[in-house]
Design an enzyme around this catalytic site. Structure first.
Site, short mmCIF file in Angstrom:
data_model
loop_
_atom_site.label_atom_id
_atom_site.label_comp_id
_atom_site.label_asym_id
_atom_site.label_seq_id
_atom_site.Cartn_x
_atom_site.Cartn_y
_atom_site.Cartn_z
N ASP A 143 -0.21 7.83 -3.70
CA ASP A 143 0.72 7.03 -2.89
C ASP A 143 1.83 6.46 -3.79
OD1 ASP A 143 1.92 5.62 -0.83
OD2 ASP A 143 0.55 3.92 -0.96
N HIS A 186 -5.91 -3.10 -2.94
CA HIS A 186 -6.86 -1.99 -2.95
C HIS A 186 -6.90 -1.34 -4.32
CE1 HIS A 186 -2.90 -0.82 -1.17
NE2 HIS A 186 -2.89 -0.04 -2.23
N GLN A 254 -7.21 4.83 -0.77
CA GLN A 254 -6.92 3.46 -1.23
C GLN A 254 -7.92 2.53 -0.56
OE1 GLN A 254 -2.82 3.98 0.12
NE2 GLN A 254 -2.07 3.26 -1.86
N ARG A 284 5.37 -8.02 -9.02
CA ARG A 284 5.54 -7.79 -7.57
C ARG A 284 4.14 -7.65 -6.97
NH1 ARG A 284 5.31 -3.26 -4.25
NH2 ARG A 284 6.81 -3.12 -2.55
N ASP A 286 2.01 -6.47 -4.49
CA ASP A 286 2.11 -5.42 -3.47
C ASP A 286 1.28 -5.79 -2.23
OD1 ASP A 286 2.82 -2.64 -2.70
OD2 ASP A 286 0.65 -2.36 -2.79
N GLU A 328 5.59 -9.01 -1.80
CA GLU A 328 6.06 -7.95 -0.91
C GLU A 328 5.53 -8.24 0.50
OE1 GLU A 328 5.96 -3.43 0.58
OE2 GLU A 328 4.18 -4.37 -0.29
N HIS A 395 12.20 1.97 -2.32
CA HIS A 395 11.45 3.23 -2.38
C HIS A 395 10.74 3.51 -1.06
CE1 HIS A 395 8.49 0.16 -2.82
NE2 HIS A 395 7.50 1.04 -2.75
N ASP A 396 10.61 2.46 -0.21
CA ASP A 396 9.91 2.62 1.06
C ASP A 396 10.90 2.93 2.18
OD1 ASP A 396 7.23 2.40 0.36
OD2 ASP A 396 7.31 0.21 0.33
N ARG A 520 9.09 9.56 2.47
CA ARG A 520 9.73 8.56 1.60
C ARG A 520 10.26 9.21 0.32
NH1 ARG A 520 5.11 4.06 1.27
NH2 ARG A 520 3.90 5.98 1.07
C1 GLC Z 1 3.58 -1.25 -0.49
C2 GLC Z 1 4.41 -0.23 -1.24
C3 GLC Z 1 4.24 1.11 -0.58
C4 GLC Z 1 2.77 1.47 -0.57
C5 GLC Z 1 1.91 0.37 0.03
C6 GLC Z 1 0.45 0.56 -0.22
O1 GLC Z 1 4.02 -1.43 0.80
O2 GLC Z 1 5.75 -0.63 -1.27
O3 GLC Z 1 5.01 2.08 -1.22
O4 GLC Z 1 2.59 2.63 0.18
O5 GLC Z 1 2.24 -0.89 -0.52
O6 GLC Z 1 0.11 0.20 -1.53
#
Ligand code: GLC
Length: 640
Positions: A143, A186, A254, A284, A286, A328, A395-396, A520
C-alpha cells in the site's frame, strides 16, 4: 469480506548523582535534569490519561522508564534543536515554511540520492520534505509503504537507518525539516507480531482483533463504513490457515492494531521515539481517526483516539519537543479540528486542510467560488494558532467531501454532483480540459474519488497531446493561479514533487501487476529530471511553472502578512468566479484576487484604505473595479 494471503478469498552519562524520578520510583542519573523537569510538568496528566485507558501501573512505569532511555539516547544536536524550539513555540508558523512530498525512489532512487538533491530542494525554496513511507514493507503488499513490517528498518533498496540519520543531519545543516509517516493504525501481515499471531501465540493475537467466527465481524460491519469499497471491500479478512477473522480496515494485508492492549500502545510509542531520535522533525500520524475500535460505532474519531494523541503529544514534549505532530484526518471540518485539542491540552500541531483542497477543485469545475468562499470563512474563523497544511493534491485520491447541505440549496444533490465532478475531471463534462482517473468507484453507492496530477487536472496534459499552444497557455495560467491562491491560505503549503515543473499523469503503473489495481499511482510517477533541466528556460512549460512558483515562493517568504497567524478574511467581489482573500499582520495588508474562470472578469471590490502595488508585476493599482484576466491573479500589497 476480504481474503487473506493464503486463502481463496550517545551521549555518555555521568553516573555520579542519583535522584528520584516521579512516577516510576526509580533512580535517576545526572544529566536527566531537563527530562525530569519536563516529566514533572506533564506527569500527572500523562498518568491520568494512561490509567484511564489501561489502569496498569507497571506498564506506566515501564513507559516512563523507556521515555528516559530514549531521552538519554537522543543526540546532542537534536537536544539543542529541542531547546531552541521549546523557547520559540511558533517556529513553524512563520511564512518561510514550504513543503514538498515525494517517494524516495521516485525522487532520487534512494536516501543517498535524496541527500545529493538537497540543492535542488533549496532551489525550489522548500525547507520541509515529507519522505513518503520508507520503512520495511513486503513488495506487492505494501500500500505504497503504508503496510510496515518493521518500524526500525529502512527498505533495503532505499537505504538504512544510518543513511536516514545522515540525511536528516544534512537537512538540518541546510535548515530543511524532515517529515515521515508513522503508520500506527496497523502493521503489515509480515510484521513479527502478525507472524507470531499466526502461530497462535495469544500474547500476539491480542495485539490485533481476532475472531474465531464471523459473528462479531458481521456485527462490526453493520456500523463501520468501508475505506476501499472496490479495491478491498469490508473491514475483516478471513485467514483460512488459521481459521480466524482479523480486522483489516484498509487492505487485507494491513492488520489493525488493538490499542486496548497497553503493550501495543507502549511498543508503538517506543517505535515513535526511536524514529524521532533518527532526526525526524515532523511525524505524520497516518489514519489517526481509526486507531480505536468499539462495536456499534463507526470506529472513527472515538474519544479514546484523542486520549492517545494527547498522550503522544505529551510524550514527545517530554522526550523530543522539537518534533511536530501532523495528523492525517481526511474528514469533514467538524471532525478535523478536534485533533488540534485545546490551548491547554493540545494534540496535533498541524492538520491537513482537506475540505478546502476538495472545495478548490469543485471551484475549478464549476467556476463558482461561493462554496469556497464559505469554506474559507469557516477556516478564517478558527483560532489563529491552528496550523493547516495546505495542498492542491497529495499522494492519495481527492475525495469529494464537500458541504452538500449548502450545495443542495443551489439544487446540487450529492450523488449527481459527485458524478459531475468525476466526469469533469476525467474530461467528459463541462468545459473540461482535465485528465485523470477514478479511484475506488463503488458500484453500490455510485461513489468514486479522483486521481490526477495538478498539471493534468489543469489541462496541461490535454494541451500537450493536442499540441494546442493557446490551451497550454491557459492551462499553465490555471496551474499558477491555483498555487498562488493556495500560498495565500494560512499555514504551511506543501507541493507534491514534480508539480513544480508541471509533471503529468503517469499511466505506466498499469503495467505493474502490484500497482495496476490502485489508480493513485497515476499521480505518483517518478520525478523526470530531464524535464527539470528546463526549469530555467522560460519558453518551456516547465520553466514557466517553475519560475512562476519561485516568484510566488519568494514573495511569500518576504512578506510578513503571510505568517500563519495573520488576520485573514474574504471580500465580496460581486463576480461568481473571482475570489478575493485578504491578510493583515502588524500594519501590513495584502489582497489576493483569483479568477477561477477562462474569461476575463472584473472584481467589484472597493478598498478605500490607500493605494496598492501588485507584487507580481510591481505595478501600482487601486483595489477598486479590478480587471482580472482569465485564470489570472494579483497579490496586491497596500503601500506604506
Ligand atoms: C493513509 C495514507 C494512504 C494509505 C492509508 C492506509 O490514508 O495516506 O495512502 O492507503 O493511510 O495506511
Amino acid at each position: 469480506m476480504k481474503t487473506g494471503r493464503n486463502g481463496e478469498m550517545k551521549k555518555r552519562v555521568s553516573k555520579k548523582s542519583v535522584t528520584q524520578e516521579p512516577g516510576t520510583g526509580r533512580g535517576l542519573l545526572a544529566g536527566d535534569e531537563i527530562f525530569l523537569e519536563r516529566l514533572k510538568r506533564h506527569h500527572d496528566e500523562l498518568r491520568w490519561l494512561f490509567m484511564e485507558l489501561y489502569d496498569n501501573d507497571a506498564m506506566f512505569a515501564e513507559l516512563c522508564d523507556r521515555m528516559r532511555q530514549f531521552y538519554l539516547e537522543r543526540n546532542q544536536e537534536l537536544k539543542e534543536i529541542d531547546l531552541k524550539r521549546e523557547s520559540d513555540k511558533g517556529w513553524y508558523q512563520q511564512n518561510d515554511m514550504l513543503g514538498m512530498m515525494f517517494y524516495i525512489d521516485n525522487f532520487a532512487g534512494n536516501m543517498k540520492g535524496v541527500e545529493s538533491k538537497l540543492d535542488y530542494i533549496e532551489q525550489c525554496n522548500v525547507n520541509y520534505i515529507h519522505l513518503m513511507p520508507f520503512l520495511d514493507t513486503p513488495e506487492g503488499r505494501s500500500d505504497g509503504g503504508y503496510a510496515v513490517s518493521d518500524f526500525r528498518k529502512v527498505q533495503e533498496k532505499l537505504g538504512s537507518m544510518k543513511e536516514l540519520e545522515s540525511l536528516t543531519a544534512a537537512c538540518h545543516k541546510k535548515n530543511i525539516h524532515v517529515c515521515m509517516d508513522f503508520v500506527m493504525n496497523h502493521t503489515s501481515e509480515d510484521h513479527e507480531w502478525a507472524k507470531r499471531a499466526c502461530r497462535k501465540e495469544g500474547e500476539y493475537m491480542s495485539r490485533y482483533f481476532f475472531f474465531d467466527n464471523g459473528e462479531w465481524p458481521a456485527l462490526y460491519e453493520r456500523t463501520v463504513p468501508q475505506v476501499f469499497p472496490t479495491t478491498a471491500p469490508g473491514n475483516f479478512t478471513y485467514l483460512p490457515d488459521l481459521g480466524y477473522y482479523v480486522m483489516t480496515t484498509f487492505y487485507p494485508y494491513q492488520w489493525d492494531l488493538n490499542y486496548r492492549n497497553p503493550r501495543v500502545f507502549n511498543e508503538m510509542m517506543y517505535n515513535f521515539l526511536y524514529l524521532a531520535n533518527r532526526g525526524i522533525d515532523i511525524i505524520r500520524i497516518d489514519a489517526v481517526p481509526y486507531i480505536w475500535k468499539e462495536l456499534n460505532t463507526s470506529c472513527r474519531n472515538l474519544p479514546q483516539v484523542h486520549t492517545i494523541v494527547r498522550m503522544m503529544r505529551i510524550i514527545s514534549e517530554i522526550v523530543c519537543p522539537a518534533v511536530l505532530l501532523l495528523g492525517e484526518v481526511v474528514m469533514e471540518p467538524e471532525k478535523v479540528t478536534p485533533y488540534f485539542g485545546t490551548l491547554e491540552k493540545p494534540e496535533c500541531h498541524m492538520l491537513y486542510n482537506v475540505t478546502t483542497m476538495a472545495t478548490t477543485w469543485h471551484t475549478v469545475a464549476t467556476r463558482d467560488i461561493k462554496l469556497l468562499k464559505k469554506q474559507l470563512d469557516i477556516i478564517n474563523g478558527l483560532p489563529k494558532d491552528y496550523v493547516f497544511l495546505n495542498y492542491l493534491r497529495c499522494h492519495d485520491d481527492i475525495g469529494w467531501g464537500l458541504d452538500y447541505g449548502t450545495l443542495l440549496l443551489e439544487g446540487k444533490g450529492e450523488r449527481s454532483h459527485k458524478q459531475y465532478l468525476n466526469d469533469y475531471f476525467q474530461g467528459f463534462a463541462g468545459e473540461s480540459n482535465s485528465r485523470g482517473e477514478l479511484y475506488n468507484a463503488d458500484p453500490v453507492t455510485g461513489d468514486a474519488r479522483f486521481c490526477g496530477t495538478t498539471a493534468s487536472m489543469c489541462g496541461i496534459e490535454k494541451a500537450d497531446l493536442e499540441q494546442d499552444g493557446e490551451a497550454m497557455e491557459r492551462a499553465v495560467r490555471l496551474d499558477l493561479m491555483l498555487h498562488a491562491y493556495m500560498f495565500m491560505q494560512s499555514g504551511i503549503p506543501v507541493l507534491y514533487s514534480g508539480d513544480e515543473i508541471g509533471q503529468l499523469n503517469d499511466y505506466s503503473y498499469k503495467e505493474d501487476p502490484y500497482k495496476a489495481e490502485d489508480s493513485r499511482y497515476v499521480h505518483r510517477g517518478a520525478m523526470n529530471w530531464e524535464l527539470a533541466e528546463k526549469k530555467t528556460d522560460n519558453s518551456t512549460v516547465e520553466g514557466k511553472i517553475f519560475q512562476g512558483l519561485a516568484q510566488l515562493e519568494k514573495i511569500r517568504k518576504r512578506e510578513k502578512a503571510f505568517v500563519s497567524n495573520a488576520d485573514t478574511w474574504t471580500i465580496e467581489t460581486w463576480d461568481s468566479s473571482v475570489l478575493c482573500m485578504a491578510r493583515h499582520y502588524q500594519g501590513e495588508k495584502l489582497i489576493g484576487l483569483f479568477n477561477f474562470s477562462e474569461y476575463d472578469k472584473t472584481a467589484w471590490i472597493n478598498e478605500t484604505d490607500g493605494d496598492y502595488t501588485d507584487l507580481i508585476s510591481g505595478q501600482n493599482m487601486k483595489p477598486a473595479g479590478v480587471n482580472i484576466p482569465a485564470y489570472g491573479f494579483y497579490y496586491l500589497k497596500r503601500n506604506e
